[in-house]
Design a protein around this motif. Structure first.
Motif, PDB file in Angstrom:
ATOM      1  N   ALA A  59       1.344   4.224  -2.896  1.00  0.00           N
ATOM      2  CA  ALA A  59       0.975   5.605  -2.572  1.00  0.00           C
ATOM      3  C   ALA A  59       2.149   6.568  -2.741  1.00  0.00           C
ATOM      4  O   ALA A  59       1.988   7.678  -3.261  1.00  0.00           O
ATOM      5  CB  ALA A  59       0.436   5.665  -1.139  1.00  0.00           C
ATOM      6  N   GLU A  75      -6.618   6.413  -1.056  1.00  0.00           N
ATOM      7  CA  GLU A  75      -6.457   4.959  -0.938  1.00  0.00           C
ATOM      8  C   GLU A  75      -5.592   4.612   0.269  1.00  0.00           C
ATOM      9  O   GLU A  75      -5.861   3.653   0.997  1.00  0.00           O
ATOM     10  CB  GLU A  75      -5.821   4.378  -2.209  1.00  0.00           C
ATOM     11  N   PHE A  76      -4.546   5.414   0.499  1.00  0.00           N
ATOM     12  CA  PHE A  76      -3.652   5.169   1.632  1.00  0.00           C
ATOM     13  C   PHE A  76      -4.283   5.637   2.944  1.00  0.00           C
ATOM     14  O   PHE A  76      -4.339   4.896   3.936  1.00  0.00           O
ATOM     15  CB  PHE A  76      -2.319   5.894   1.397  1.00  0.00           C
ATOM     16  N   LEU A 123       0.837  -1.205   0.000  1.00  0.00           N
ATOM     17  CA  LEU A 123       0.000   0.000   0.000  1.00  0.00           C
ATOM     18  C   LEU A 123       0.869   1.251   0.000  1.00  0.00           C
ATOM     19  O   LEU A 123       0.617   2.210  -0.757  1.00  0.00           O
ATOM     20  CB  LEU A 123      -0.898  -0.013   1.235  1.00  0.00           C
ATOM     21  N   LEU A 124       1.907   1.257   0.820  1.00  0.00           N
ATOM     22  CA  LEU A 124       2.800   2.415   0.905  1.00  0.00           C
ATOM     23  C   LEU A 124       3.605   2.582  -0.377  1.00  0.00           C
ATOM     24  O   LEU A 124       3.817   3.709  -0.852  1.00  0.00           O
ATOM     25  CB  LEU A 124       3.736   2.242   2.100  1.00  0.00           C
ATOM     26  N   LEU A 152       1.236  12.141  -0.275  1.00  0.00           N
ATOM     27  CA  LEU A 152       0.847  10.936   0.461  1.00  0.00           C
ATOM     28  C   LEU A 152      -0.331  11.236   1.393  1.00  0.00           C
ATOM     29  O   LEU A 152      -1.277  10.440   1.503  1.00  0.00           O
ATOM     30  CB  LEU A 152       2.039  10.412   1.265  1.00  0.00           C
ATOM     31  N   ASP A 187      -3.631  11.207  -0.329  1.00  0.00           N
ATOM     32  CA  ASP A 187      -3.919   9.983  -1.079  1.00  0.00           C
ATOM     33  C   ASP A 187      -5.025   9.213  -0.358  1.00  0.00           C
ATOM     34  O   ASP A 187      -4.808   8.627   0.708  1.00  0.00           O
ATOM     35  CB  ASP A 187      -2.652   9.129  -1.180  1.00  0.00           C
TER      36      ASP A 187
END
Length: 488
Positions: free
Chosen positions: A317, A481-482, A313-314, A476, A479
């Protein structure tokens, strides 16, 4: 890092602490895993605690006495580095002592450290050996401990030579230090100082006169933030990565309840936490009401772990925030513990560095266009493949070309994951309770450096200490999604 008002830190005293018994341990040769770290900064890690009920001078006395006794169990930390006439480097366990600093910053509160979105500049002041390269252990102490008195708390920070310890060895020392200070007599951690594995090499690392320098620019502007992830968020993320709609099982919840109860013992900060108490009661009642035999389906595909899901995930992102061309190769580098990977295995408490860095490569286009599982599989495959043969191959490769570790983000598209959520960072009770938080100093930080910590609540929670260029951090933080998985 973000600008903030400088703090007024006053050094009250500086002294040397020596082991309370004379060392009988001989010189320890630096290994293939130790030597590359000579160009790295000293490790800087520590804990933020509530202020104890007894006077600060009593605390200083307790810590110095406990440190002296702990050094007897860890003689290399009281030694120095030496280089022999053939160019081999050793730790000489000569009881030369460690630095101990008592400082005050009583205008700084616990809230000042924990409340800001980004890690405040004040945290830098809580550690010794700022920007000190590990090679200087030839004349500098291997270890320095600094206790800083705050308005309503204390910070206990350690700086230790990275050519002498990795994270596993560091936290084994720190846990023992805390155990000694709270009156422990029987210790579970018995460090292993043997130097008989494949990591001990006849290759000589050629170093420039005066020693190596860090391989990244220490003056680059950086922003640092702690992103916290609850157990529920991580289980949801893991389920998404594995394309599994069941977020968690009852057994996962029972494990959570048990761990909360364990963590609350001898923890005055949590004793009256009604939210946690209610959560434990609800979980156990629900389990008793609905307990049924578990039926597990046979899986044909490898399950991706929670931590690899989080790393994937990171990776996605940060790559998105960097706005890289689709053809740009990105790197996600993970440090792995080799103690259990080697055959024969090293002792779990082997003292020294026993880590190797595993890079995973993928184009920016693939990282962003493929799903989360694909990214996680790339990481998972590389980590799983790093067995004893791979460890030996890495050793042989280094022996052909001895070199220091190239720490940094040289192409603007790299990330480096260090530390581990498995390290027992919150087991450090010096006698008045567990840490409120764990923090690190400015050492070895650059754009793309990530450190994984366990969350304070335990039970599968994770904190990621993320260091990025300011523009990338802003990307980030926006973001979706993150950030949907971030709990703070």
């Amino acid at each position: 890092m973000p600008s903030s008002s400088p703090i007024s830190l006053t050094v009250v005293s500086e002294s040397m602490v020596f082991p309370d018994q004379t060392s009988t341990l001989g010189d320890l040769k630096l290994s293939v895993s130790d030597l590359p770290m000579l160009s790295c900064h000293y490790i800087q890690k520590g804990g933020l605690f509530t202020k104890p009920s007894f006077p600060i001078q009593s605390l200083v006395s307790l810590l110095k006495t406990g440190l002296s006794q702990t050094l007897t169990r860890f003689p290399p930390l009281a030694g120095r580095l030496i280089t022999d006439k053939d160019g081999y480097l050793y730790i000489t366990c000569n009881d030369a002592g460690v630095d101990f600093i008592h400082a005050t910053a009583t205008q700084v509160s616990v809230r000042d450290i924990l409340s800001p979105t980004h890690v405040p500049e004040s945290v830098k002041e809580f550690f010794a050996f700022d920007k000190t390269v590990s090679y200087t252990g030839h004349h500098n102490p291997i270890l320095a401990v600094q206790v800083t008195e705050l308005k309503d708390g204390v910070f206990i920070g350690c700086a230790v030579n990275h050519a002498v310890t990795d994270g596993t060895s560091f936290w084994n020392f720190f846990n023992t230090f805390a155990e000694v200070c709270r009156g422990g007599k029987s210790f579970s951690i018995k460090p292993d100082f043997t130097r008989e594995s494949i990591l001990i090499s006849q290759a000589v690392l050629q170093l420039p006169e005066g020693g190596p320098k860090v391989t990244f620019n220490v003056n680059d502007p950086l922003t640092e933030r702690i992103f916290s992830f609850s157990r529920e968020a991580i289980l949801k993320l893991k389920a998404t990565t594995n394309n599994n709609n069941n977020k968690w099982t009852q057994n996962d919840d029972v494990a959570t309840a048990v761990e909360i109860l364990e963590k609350q013992s001898n923890d005055p900060y949590e004793t009256n936490n009604n939210n946690n108490n209610a959560r434990v009661t609800a979980i156990i009642e629900n389990w008793l009401k609905n307990s049924k035999p578990q039926i597990t389906e046979n899986k044909t595909t490898a399950e991706i772990s929670s931590f690899q899901s989080l790393c994937a995930l990171l990776w996605k992102a940060v790559t998105r925030a960097r706005k890289l061309p689709a053809s740009k190769t990105t790197t996600f580098r993970m440090a792995v513990n080799c103690r259990h990977r080697l055959e024969p295995k090293l002792d779990p408490y082997y003292f020294g560095n026993a880590i190797q860095s595993i890079p995973t490569y993928a184009s920016s286009g693939d990282v962003l266009s493929r799903d989360l599982r694909w990214c996680a599989e790339q990481l998972n495959d590389n980590v799983k493949a790093h067995d004893s043969d791979k460890v030996r191959e890495s050793v042989e490769d280094w022996e052909k070309n001895p070199r220091v570790f190239p720490l940094g983000n040289f192409d603007g598209a790299s990330m480096t994951m260090g530390s581990s959520p498995r390290f027992p960072m919150y087991d450090n009770d010096f006698g008045w309770g567990r840490p409120l938080a764990v923090r690190s100093g400015p050492a070895n930080k650059f754009d793309g450096k990530i450190s994984a910590f366990p969350g304070r609540d335990g039970a599968g929670t994770v904190d990621l200490e993320v260091v990025l260029a300011p523009d990338t951090m802003a990307g980030l933080e926006s973001d979706l999604e993150f950030m949907q998985y971030v709990s703070n």
